[in-house]
Design a protein around this motif. Structure first.
Motif, PDB file in Angstrom:
ATOM      1  N   ASP A   1       0.575  -5.488  16.492  1.00 21.96           N
ATOM      2  CA  ASP A   1       0.531  -6.568  17.487  1.00 21.96           C
ATOM      3  C   ASP A   1       1.892  -7.236  17.662  1.00 21.96           C
ATOM      4  OD1 ASP A   1      -2.186  -6.232  17.996  1.00 21.96           O
ATOM      5  OD2 ASP A   1      -2.747  -7.495  16.290  1.00 21.96           O
ATOM      6  N   GLY A   2       2.879  -6.757  16.913  1.00 24.03           N
ATOM      7  CA  GLY A   2       4.226  -7.307  17.032  1.00 24.03           C
ATOM      8  C   GLY A   2       4.503  -8.490  16.132  1.00 24.03           C
ATOM      9  N   ALA A   3       3.526  -8.897  15.319  1.00 22.47           N
ATOM     10  CA  ALA A   3       3.736 -10.021  14.408  1.00 22.47           C
ATOM     11  C   ALA A   3       4.606  -9.582  13.231  1.00 22.47           C
ATOM     12  CB  ALA A   3       2.406 -10.561  13.909  1.00 22.47           C
ATOM     13  N   ARG A   4       5.527 -10.466  12.837  1.00 23.54           N
ATOM     14  CA  ARG A   4       6.446 -10.156  11.742  1.00 23.54           C
ATOM     15  C   ARG A   4       5.859 -10.632  10.413  1.00 23.54           C
ATOM     16  NH1 ARG A   4      11.815  -8.997  11.841  1.00 23.54           N
ATOM     17  NH2 ARG A   4      11.870  -9.542  14.061  1.00 23.54           N
TER      18      ARG A   4
ATOM     19  N   THR B   1       5.559  -1.168  11.708  1.00 17.73           N
ATOM     20  CA  THR B   1       6.841  -0.664  12.196  1.00 17.73           C
ATOM     21  C   THR B   1       7.962  -1.354  11.438  1.00 17.73           C
ATOM     22  OG1 THR B   1       5.975  -0.234  14.420  1.00 17.73           O
ATOM     23  CG2 THR B   1       8.365  -0.447  14.199  1.00 17.73           C
ATOM     24  N   ALA B   2       8.851  -0.553  10.910  1.00 10.73           N
ATOM     25  CA  ALA B   2      10.037  -1.074  10.240  1.00 10.73           C
ATOM     26  C   ALA B   2      11.217  -0.902  11.190  1.00 10.73           C
ATOM     27  CB  ALA B   2      10.297  -0.314   8.940  1.00 10.73           C
ATOM     28  N   PRO B   3      11.837  -2.011  11.624  1.00 10.77           N
ATOM     29  CA  PRO B   3      12.948  -1.892  12.574  1.00 10.77           C
ATOM     30  C   PRO B   3      14.161  -1.244  11.952  1.00 10.77           C
ATOM     31  CG  PRO B   3      12.744  -4.144  11.786  1.00 10.77           C
ATOM     32  CD  PRO B   3      11.558  -3.401  11.251  1.00 10.77           C
ATOM     33  N   ALA B   4      15.012  -0.653  12.798  1.00  8.50           N
ATOM     34  CA  ALA B   4      16.261  -0.063  12.331  1.00  8.50           C
ATOM     35  C   ALA B   4      17.153  -1.155  11.756  1.00  8.50           C
ATOM     36  CB  ALA B   4      16.975   0.660  13.474  1.00  8.50           C
ATOM     37  N   ALA B   5      18.094  -0.772  10.917  1.00 10.05           N
ATOM     38  CA  ALA B   5      18.925  -1.741  10.214  1.00 10.05           C
ATOM     39  C   ALA B   5      19.687  -2.644  11.173  1.00 10.05           C
ATOM     40  CB  ALA B   5      19.896  -1.017   9.286  1.00 10.05           C
ATOM     41  N   ASP B   6      20.253  -2.089  12.255  1.00 14.80           N
ATOM     42  CA  ASP B   6      21.022  -2.926  13.177  1.00 14.80           C
ATOM     43  C   ASP B   6      20.123  -3.908  13.918  1.00 14.80           C
ATOM     44  OD1 ASP B   6      19.745  -0.921  14.539  1.00 14.80           O
ATOM     45  OD2 ASP B   6      21.399  -0.477  15.895  1.00 14.80           O
ATOM     46  N   THR B   7      18.889  -3.482  14.230  1.00 12.74           N
ATOM     47  CA  THR B   7      17.939  -4.383  14.880  1.00 12.74           C
ATOM     48  C   THR B   7      17.548  -5.519  13.957  1.00 12.74           C
ATOM     49  OG1 THR B   7      17.058  -2.552  16.190  1.00 12.74           O
ATOM     50  CG2 THR B   7      15.678  -4.522  15.994  1.00 12.74           C
ATOM     51  N   ALA B   8      17.309  -5.193  12.684  1.00 17.94           N
ATOM     52  CA  ALA B   8      16.934  -6.222  11.719  1.00 17.94           C
ATOM     53  C   ALA B   8      18.053  -7.241  11.550  1.00 17.94           C
ATOM     54  CB  ALA B   8      16.600  -5.572  10.374  1.00 17.94           C
TER      55      ALA B   8
ATOM     56  N   ALA C   1       8.405   3.108 -18.449  1.00 13.34           N
ATOM     57  CA  ALA C   1       8.627   2.076 -17.437  1.00 13.34           C
ATOM     58  C   ALA C   1       7.349   1.348 -17.058  1.00 13.34           C
ATOM     59  CB  ALA C   1       9.255   2.695 -16.199  1.00 13.34           C
ATOM     60  N   GLN C   2       7.519   0.094 -16.658  1.00 12.33           N
ATOM     61  CA  GLN C   2       6.448  -0.677 -16.043  1.00 12.33           C
ATOM     62  C   GLN C   2       6.762  -0.833 -14.565  1.00 12.33           C
ATOM     63  OE1 GLN C   2       6.341  -4.367 -18.269  1.00 12.33           O
ATOM     64  NE2 GLN C   2       4.426  -3.781 -19.239  1.00 12.33           N
ATOM     65  N   GLY C   3       5.728  -0.815 -13.743  1.00 11.41           N
ATOM     66  CA  GLY C   3       5.924  -0.999 -12.320  1.00 11.41           C
ATOM     67  C   GLY C   3       6.241  -2.442 -11.969  1.00 11.41           C
ATOM     68  N   LEU C   4       6.974  -2.628 -10.871  1.00 14.74           N
ATOM     69  CA  LEU C   4       7.350  -3.954 -10.393  1.00 14.74           C
ATOM     70  C   LEU C   4       6.899  -4.119  -8.942  1.00 14.74           C
ATOM     71  CD1 LEU C   4      11.021  -4.162 -11.752  1.00 14.74           C
ATOM     72  CD2 LEU C   4       8.973  -5.215 -12.745  1.00 14.74           C
ATOM     73  N   PRO C   5       6.442  -5.313  -8.570  1.00  9.59           N
ATOM     74  CA  PRO C   5       6.043  -5.553  -7.167  1.00  9.59           C
ATOM     75  C   PRO C   5       7.270  -5.712  -6.273  1.00  9.59           C
ATOM     76  CG  PRO C   5       5.819  -7.564  -8.443  1.00  9.59           C
ATOM     77  CD  PRO C   5       6.193  -6.486  -9.429  1.00  9.59           C
ATOM     78  N   PHE C   6       7.104  -5.470  -4.995  1.00  9.85           N
ATOM     79  CA  PHE C   6       8.204  -5.570  -4.038  1.00  9.85           C
ATOM     80  C   PHE C   6       7.675  -6.082  -2.711  1.00  9.85           C
ATOM     81  CE2 PHE C   6       6.437  -1.328  -3.737  1.00  9.85           C
ATOM     82  CZ  PHE C   6       6.278  -1.140  -2.379  1.00  9.85           C
ATOM     83  N   ALA C   7       8.585  -6.429  -1.819  1.00 12.00           N
ATOM     84  CA  ALA C   7       8.217  -6.898  -0.480  1.00 12.00           C
ATOM     85  C   ALA C   7       9.335  -6.542   0.482  1.00 12.00           C
ATOM     86  CB  ALA C   7       7.978  -8.408  -0.484  1.00 12.00           C
ATOM     87  N   PHE C   8       8.975  -6.241   1.725  1.00 11.42           N
ATOM     88  CA  PHE C   8       9.981  -6.015   2.768  1.00 11.42           C
ATOM     89  C   PHE C   8       9.427  -6.510   4.099  1.00 11.42           C
ATOM     90  CE2 PHE C   8       7.703  -1.914   2.277  1.00 11.42           C
ATOM     91  CZ  PHE C   8       7.217  -1.718   3.567  1.00 11.42           C
ATOM     92  N   GLU C   9      10.317  -6.681   5.065  1.00 14.24           N
ATOM     93  CA  GLU C   9       9.911  -7.164   6.390  1.00 14.24           C
ATOM     94  C   GLU C   9       9.396  -6.002   7.241  1.00 14.24           C
ATOM     95  OE1 GLU C   9      12.844  -9.393   8.445  1.00 14.24           O
ATOM     96  OE2 GLU C   9      12.796 -11.082   7.041  1.00 14.24           O
ATOM     97  N   TYR C  10       8.353  -6.273   8.014  1.00 18.26           N
ATOM     98  CA  TYR C  10       7.800  -5.257   8.900  1.00 18.26           C
ATOM     99  C   TYR C  10       7.036  -5.935  10.019  1.00 18.26           C
ATOM    100  CZ  TYR C  10       3.375  -6.133   6.459  1.00 18.26           C
ATOM    101  OH  TYR C  10       2.246  -6.725   5.933  1.00 18.26           O
TER     102      TYR C  10
END
Length: 296
Positions: free
Chosen positions: A259-262, A274-281, A246-255
């Motif tokens: 300071d509270g910046a998204r 901090t990763a918010p809970a699914a319902d919060t997101a 396998a080759q690795g692949l880049p990824f991204a997620f919201e966090y």
């Protein structure tokens, strides 16, 4: 020096073939083959550790596999390959340590000789979530959760154990690093993308091979199995189900940063997020889109 990404997948197979050819020299009696085997081993090690050219695809958008406040370690935001190797498709891998208390600074090494029990760490037992809809293609959950190895003697033992026991055992059993990553779940996310969630707690895996899971569904719990210094989640994406090629692949997620910046991307090493809970997101996304959150 950067090698083509396509070559990085042949590092481990080259080492395997080289070992086989070298060790069987007494049987075939051809000295030249023994030298060729040694050359294959060296070539495989070079392919496994040299940086590669940038990925030809955009980061795969995901939801975070954890919720709450965490500290990223060995992050691809800081260097690639993040763990120093392309082996097992972990070019863009990240380690996540749970750090719920902002006043308690996480330290990679602690004083003492023997590390604490796994249960003493806040990450141990935390739920691990599916980062996207997918199908379970591999599951392992029987390996024990050992004591932390985050002291200097423990880290030395961890290094020796990985090179002398776990990695050779994985190669000998053709299990593609099973004894290194410990208990784990591998998901097929579609479009040639596979997710690995590793070092899970023994007996915590809730899914089975062939099962379809939804984004956010709990797959298991954070543990300290495999070649791990302390309870944490190891996560990476790769382009096929079998890590050996396998080759690795880049990824991204919201966090959110402290300071509270998204942000959308990958948090840098040692920078808590901090990763918010699914319902919060979902609620936040609906509000940003101008929709009214549902009731009930």
């Amino acid at each position: 020096m950067r090698i083509p990404r396509a070559l990085s997948r042949f590092g481990t197979p080259s080492v395997l073939v080289g070992i086989a050819v070298t060790l069987t020299q007494p049987l075939h009696g051809v000295g030249g083959l023994g030298a060729a085997g040694f050359a294959l081993i060296l070539a495989g090690l070079v392919l496994a550790f040299l940086p590669t050219r940038p990925a030809g695809r955009a980061p795969v958008p995901l939801r975070s596999p954890v919720e709450g406040r965490w500290v990223p370690v060995n992050s691809p935001a800081d260097k690639v390959p993040s763990h120093g190797t392309h082996e097992l498709g972990q070019t863009y891998a990240i380690d996540l340590v749970h750090a719920p208390d902002p006043d308690a600074e996480w330290r990679p090494v602690r004083s003492g000789v023997v590390g604490a029990r796994a249960e003493a760490f806040p990450a141990f037992g935390r739920p691990v979530h599916a980062p996207a809809d997918g199908v379970v293609v591999a599951v392992s959950g029987w390996q024990r959760d050992h004591r932390a190895r985050n002291t200097w003697p423990g880290l030395l033992y961890l290094l020796v154990e990985g090179m002398v026991f776990r990695s050779p055992l994985s190669l000998a059993t053709l299990s593609a690093g099973r004894f290194v990553i410990g208990n784990h779940v591998t998901l097929d996310l579609g479009d040639g993308v596979h997710a690995v969630l590793a070092h899970l707690r023994r007996g915590s895996v809730r899914v089975r091979r062939g099962q379809r899971v939804a984004a956010g569904e709990v797959l298991g719990e954070v543990g300290n199995s495999g070649n791990s210094s302390e309870p944490h989640l190891h996560f990476h994406l790769m382009d096929r189900a079998r890590p050996m090629l396998a080759q690795g692949l880049p990824f991204a997620f919201e966090y959110l940063d402290d300071d509270g910046a998204r942000h959308t991307g990958v948090p840098g090493g040692r920078r808590p997020f901090t990763a918010p809970a699914a319902d919060t997101a979902r609620r936040d996304a609906a509000q940003e889109a101008g929709a009214q959150p549902g009731i009930g």
